[in-house]
Design a protein around this motif. Structure first.
Motif, PDB file in Angstrom:
ATOM      1  N   SER A 177       0.839  -1.194   0.000  1.00  0.00           N
ATOM      2  CA  SER A 177       0.000   0.000   0.000  1.00  0.00           C
ATOM      3  C   SER A 177       0.875   1.245   0.000  1.00  0.00           C
ATOM      4  O   SER A 177       1.849   1.335   0.741  1.00  0.00           O
ATOM      5  CB  SER A 177      -0.928  -0.025   1.217  1.00  0.00           C
ATOM      6  N   PHE A 178       0.516   2.176  -0.866  1.00  0.00           N
ATOM      7  CA  PHE A 178       1.328   3.367  -1.143  1.00  0.00           C
ATOM      8  C   PHE A 178       0.803   4.539  -0.312  1.00  0.00           C
ATOM      9  O   PHE A 178      -0.350   4.927  -0.445  1.00  0.00           O
ATOM     10  CB  PHE A 178       1.194   3.651  -2.643  1.00  0.00           C
ATOM     11  N   TRP A 179       1.670   5.076   0.548  1.00  0.00           N
ATOM     12  CA  TRP A 179       1.211   6.183   1.394  1.00  0.00           C
ATOM     13  C   TRP A 179       2.270   7.261   1.517  1.00  0.00           C
ATOM     14  O   TRP A 179       3.382   6.999   1.966  1.00  0.00           O
ATOM     15  CB  TRP A 179       0.837   5.661   2.795  1.00  0.00           C
ATOM     16  N   VAL A 180       1.892   8.474   1.130  1.00  0.00           N
ATOM     17  CA  VAL A 180       2.734   9.646   1.350  1.00  0.00           C
ATOM     18  C   VAL A 180       1.864  10.593   2.173  1.00  0.00           C
ATOM     19  O   VAL A 180       1.135  11.418   1.626  1.00  0.00           O
ATOM     20  CB  VAL A 180       3.131  10.312   0.011  1.00  0.00           C
ATOM     21  N   PRO A 181       1.906  10.453   3.510  1.00  0.00           N
ATOM     22  CA  PRO A 181       0.902  11.096   4.362  1.00  0.00           C
ATOM     23  C   PRO A 181       0.713  12.585   4.120  1.00  0.00           C
ATOM     24  O   PRO A 181      -0.415  13.071   4.143  1.00  0.00           O
ATOM     25  CB  PRO A 181       1.427  10.836   5.783  1.00  0.00           C
ATOM     26  N   ASP A 188      -4.017   0.990  -2.181  1.00  0.00           N
ATOM     27  CA  ASP A 188      -3.332  -0.298  -2.274  1.00  0.00           C
ATOM     28  C   ASP A 188      -2.690  -0.579  -3.628  1.00  0.00           C
ATOM     29  O   ASP A 188      -3.218  -0.191  -4.661  1.00  0.00           O
ATOM     30  CB  ASP A 188      -4.320  -1.437  -1.976  1.00  0.00           C
ATOM     31  N   ASN A 189      -1.543  -1.250  -3.570  1.00  0.00           N
ATOM     32  CA  ASN A 189      -0.938  -1.852  -4.758  1.00  0.00           C
ATOM     33  C   ASN A 189      -1.334  -3.319  -4.749  1.00  0.00           C
ATOM     34  O   ASN A 189      -0.910  -4.067  -3.876  1.00  0.00           O
ATOM     35  CB  ASN A 189       0.589  -1.784  -4.694  1.00  0.00           C
ATOM     36  N   GLN A 194      -4.777  -2.462 -11.415  1.00  0.00           N
ATOM     37  CA  GLN A 194      -4.181  -1.130 -11.324  1.00  0.00           C
ATOM     38  C   GLN A 194      -5.120  -0.186 -10.587  1.00  0.00           C
ATOM     39  O   GLN A 194      -6.292  -0.066 -10.938  1.00  0.00           O
ATOM     40  CB  GLN A 194      -3.905  -0.599 -12.725  1.00  0.00           C
ATOM     41  N   ASN A 195      -4.618   0.434  -9.551  1.00  0.00           N
ATOM     42  CA  ASN A 195      -5.376   1.468  -8.851  1.00  0.00           C
ATOM     43  C   ASN A 195      -4.782   2.831  -9.188  1.00  0.00           C
ATOM     44  O   ASN A 195      -3.569   2.989  -9.183  1.00  0.00           O
ATOM     45  CB  ASN A 195      -5.294   1.262  -7.331  1.00  0.00           C
ATOM     46  N   GLY A 209       7.518   8.564   2.351  1.00  0.00           N
ATOM     47  CA  GLY A 209       6.482   7.614   1.968  1.00  0.00           C
ATOM     48  C   GLY A 209       6.729   6.266   2.619  1.00  0.00           C
ATOM     49  O   GLY A 209       7.866   5.938   2.971  1.00  0.00           O
ATOM     50  N   LYS A 210       5.656   5.509   2.782  1.00  0.00           N
ATOM     51  CA  LYS A 210       5.761   4.211   3.458  1.00  0.00           C
ATOM     52  C   LYS A 210       4.847   3.201   2.797  1.00  0.00           C
ATOM     53  O   LYS A 210       3.811   3.558   2.245  1.00  0.00           O
ATOM     54  CB  LYS A 210       5.336   4.349   4.916  1.00  0.00           C
ATOM     55  N   CYS A 211       5.219   1.928   2.946  1.00  0.00           N
ATOM     56  CA  CYS A 211       4.288   0.859   2.601  1.00  0.00           C
ATOM     57  C   CYS A 211       3.418   0.620   3.827  1.00  0.00           C
ATOM     58  O   CYS A 211       3.927   0.477   4.931  1.00  0.00           O
ATOM     59  CB  CYS A 211       5.032  -0.421   2.242  1.00  0.00           C
ATOM     60  N   THR A 212       2.094   0.609   3.639  1.00  0.00           N
ATOM     61  CA  THR A 212       1.237   0.432   4.811  1.00  0.00           C
ATOM     62  C   THR A 212       0.378  -0.811   4.708  1.00  0.00           C
ATOM     63  O   THR A 212      -0.756  -0.840   5.186  1.00  0.00           O
ATOM     64  CB  THR A 212       0.320   1.645   5.039  1.00  0.00           C
ATOM     65  N   GLU A 213       0.899  -1.837   4.041  1.00  0.00           N
ATOM     66  CA  GLU A 213       0.194  -3.119   4.032  1.00  0.00           C
ATOM     67  C   GLU A 213       1.232  -4.164   4.392  1.00  0.00           C
ATOM     68  O   GLU A 213       2.247  -4.279   3.706  1.00  0.00           O
ATOM     69  CB  GLU A 213      -0.378  -3.386   2.627  1.00  0.00           C
ATOM     70  N   LEU A 214       0.991  -4.908   5.457  1.00  0.00           N
ATOM     71  CA  LEU A 214       1.961  -5.919   5.900  1.00  0.00           C
ATOM     72  C   LEU A 214       2.263  -6.860   4.733  1.00  0.00           C
ATOM     73  O   LEU A 214       1.379  -7.561   4.247  1.00  0.00           O
ATOM     74  CB  LEU A 214       1.382  -6.706   7.076  1.00  0.00           C
ATOM     75  N   CYS A 215       3.530  -6.831   4.248  1.00  0.00           N
ATOM     76  CA  CYS A 215       3.828  -7.516   2.984  1.00  0.00           C
ATOM     77  C   CYS A 215       4.971  -8.504   3.103  1.00  0.00           C
ATOM     78  O   CYS A 215       5.439  -9.036   2.112  1.00  0.00           O
ATOM     79  CB  CYS A 215       4.117  -6.489   1.893  1.00  0.00           C
ATOM     80  N   GLY A 216       5.454  -8.756   4.322  1.00  0.00           N
ATOM     81  CA  GLY A 216       6.549  -9.703   4.470  1.00  0.00           C
ATOM     82  C   GLY A 216       7.473  -9.269   5.591  1.00  0.00           C
ATOM     83  O   GLY A 216       7.221  -8.263   6.254  1.00  0.00           O
ATOM     84  N   PRO A 217       8.574 -10.025   5.787  1.00  0.00           N
ATOM     85  CA  PRO A 217       9.436  -9.774   6.957  1.00  0.00           C
ATOM     86  C   PRO A 217      10.072  -8.386   6.990  1.00  0.00           C
ATOM     87  O   PRO A 217      10.412  -7.906   8.071  1.00  0.00           O
ATOM     88  CB  PRO A 217      10.505 -10.873   6.857  1.00  0.00           C
TER      89      PRO A 217
END
Ligand code: HEC
Ligand SMILES: [Cu+2]
Length: 349
Positions: A177-181, A188-189, A194-195, A209-217
């Motif tokens: 998830s793509f977030w630039v607060p 979401d990606n 395509q979103n 910016g941060k990824c905000t969907e738990l996507c792995g370790p």
């Protein structure tokens, strides 16, 4: 132990004071999208405070007014049903919900509209009035492709200020998830879908910016930067990404030349510099201008070496292999680092 929970508010305050650092706060909105979203947050907050204050005022008044007094011997008269009161407390919430719903629905449609003006791609002064960026999320890094410029960048997303940036989100593996607060809410990606979203940055600066969907370790290390520069600098950046200056394509110092040799042997299958190389890892054409290494580390020589030797320690589960001393000896490592640090395309000294 028993009273440890009392520390909770304190730790929350400490946690939240971390917001706002380096443009990582939705409460310090920059640009039209973030401002619109912030005003929706404010509107909901004001309505909630209004409800809270009225409800608590009535509650406290009732507690006080109808409290048990000395000498009270029997239960007071019980009342069932009151049409006037019930009409009031049904109508007010409906009005409040409408006040919330109408701007929310309107803004949702405005924000979902990523189309640009009908007339064409360029505004009167010949500059692009929008820039399309395809954002591909990978475990655990970000790839930014600019189809109109035919370039691909890694980790740092350069954008011109005051320009509508149209963002096409995709993922190459799992959901991110793509977030630039400071610029816009998250989106979401999703693999295979395509979103679209858009934002605009009014001022030059670096937006976290941060990824905000738990996507792995290494999800929590999947940071990136949006770097807003004036439109002229952006054009220079874009054309230099497409055709890098000679300091990038033909390194001069003897050591850097050796470093390029190591790079061609061990790295180029995954990393591109200019046109040359693979795309399993981030494009490194402008690596020397990264503010952070691999999304979160200071790009010092020591950290770069640590990263190359032991990347799996620093970002568990990422796709890059570790390079031990057998793969790259100390001399080669020093040369490689010198070469990487010289990869700069915007330097104006
Ligand atoms: C098998 C593919 C592969 C090889 C080979 C490889 N890398 Fe990587 N590299 C990656 C991937 C994938 C990432 C992104 C890791 C992440 O952040 O999740 C990465 C990240 C990096 C980064 C951080 C980039 C940034 O934007 O901050 C640097 C620097 C780097 N690699 C340098 C090298 C060098 C130098 C070599 C050769 C010695 C090399 N890599 C070999 C796949 C590879
Ligand atoms: Cu992610």
């Amino acid at each position: 132990m028993k009273y440890l929970w009392r520390l909770l508010p304190l730790s929350l305050i400490l946690l939240m004071s971390g917001c706002g650092v380096q443009n990582l706060s939705a409460l310090d909105p920059q640009g039209p999208v973030a401002e619109m979203q912030y005003s929706l947050i404010q509107l909901s907050l004001y309505i909630m405070i209004f409800v809270l204050v009225i409800v608590f005022a009535i509650y406290i008044f009732v507690l006080y007014r109808f409290r048990e007094r000395p000498g009270d011997t029997h239960i007071p008269k019980q009342v069932h049903g009151n049409r006037t009161l019930e009409t009031i407390w049904t109508t007010i919430p409906i009005l409040l919900l409408l006040m919330l719903a109408i701007p929310n629905v309107m803004d949702t449609f405005t924000l979902a509209d990523v189309s640009v003006n009908e007339e064409g791609e360029e505004s009167e002064d010949g500059e692009m009035d929008h820039v399309v960026v395809e954002v591909m999320a990978h475990q655990f890094w970000w790839e930014f492709t600019y189809p109109d410029y035919d370039i691909t960048a890694g980790q740092d997303m350069y954008i011109p200020t005051d320009t509508r940036i149209i963002i096409e989100l995709q993922s190459s593996d799992v959901q991110h998830s793509f977030w630039v607060p400071a610029l816009a809410g998250k989106q979401d990606n999703v693999p295979g879908i395509q979103n679209d979203m858009w934002f605009e940055a009014p001022e030059e600066g670096v937006y976290m910016g941060k990824c905000t969907e738990l996507c792995g370790p290494s999800h929590w290390l999947m940071d990136f930067k949006v770097i807003a520069v004036d439109p002229d600098t952006f054009e220079t950046w874009a054309s230099n990404m497409a055709e890098p200056p000679s300091n990038v394509t033909e390194p001069e110092g003897e050591v850097a030349v050796d470093g390029r040799g190591v790079f061609e042997q061990s790295c180029i299958s995954c990393h591109a510099v200019g046109d040359d190389g693979g795309n399993i890892g981030p494009n490194l054409t402008n690596y020397g201008e990264r503010e952070v290494l691999a999304g979160y580390m200071d790009p010092t020589d020591e950290n770069l070496e640590a990263w190359l030797r032991d990347t799996q320690e620093y970002k568990p589960g990422n796709e890059m292999p570790n390079f031990d001393h057998e793969a790259i000896n100390d001399e080669e490592m020093a040369a490689l680092i010198e070469y990487l640090n010289e990869l700069k395309i915007l330097e104006e000294e």
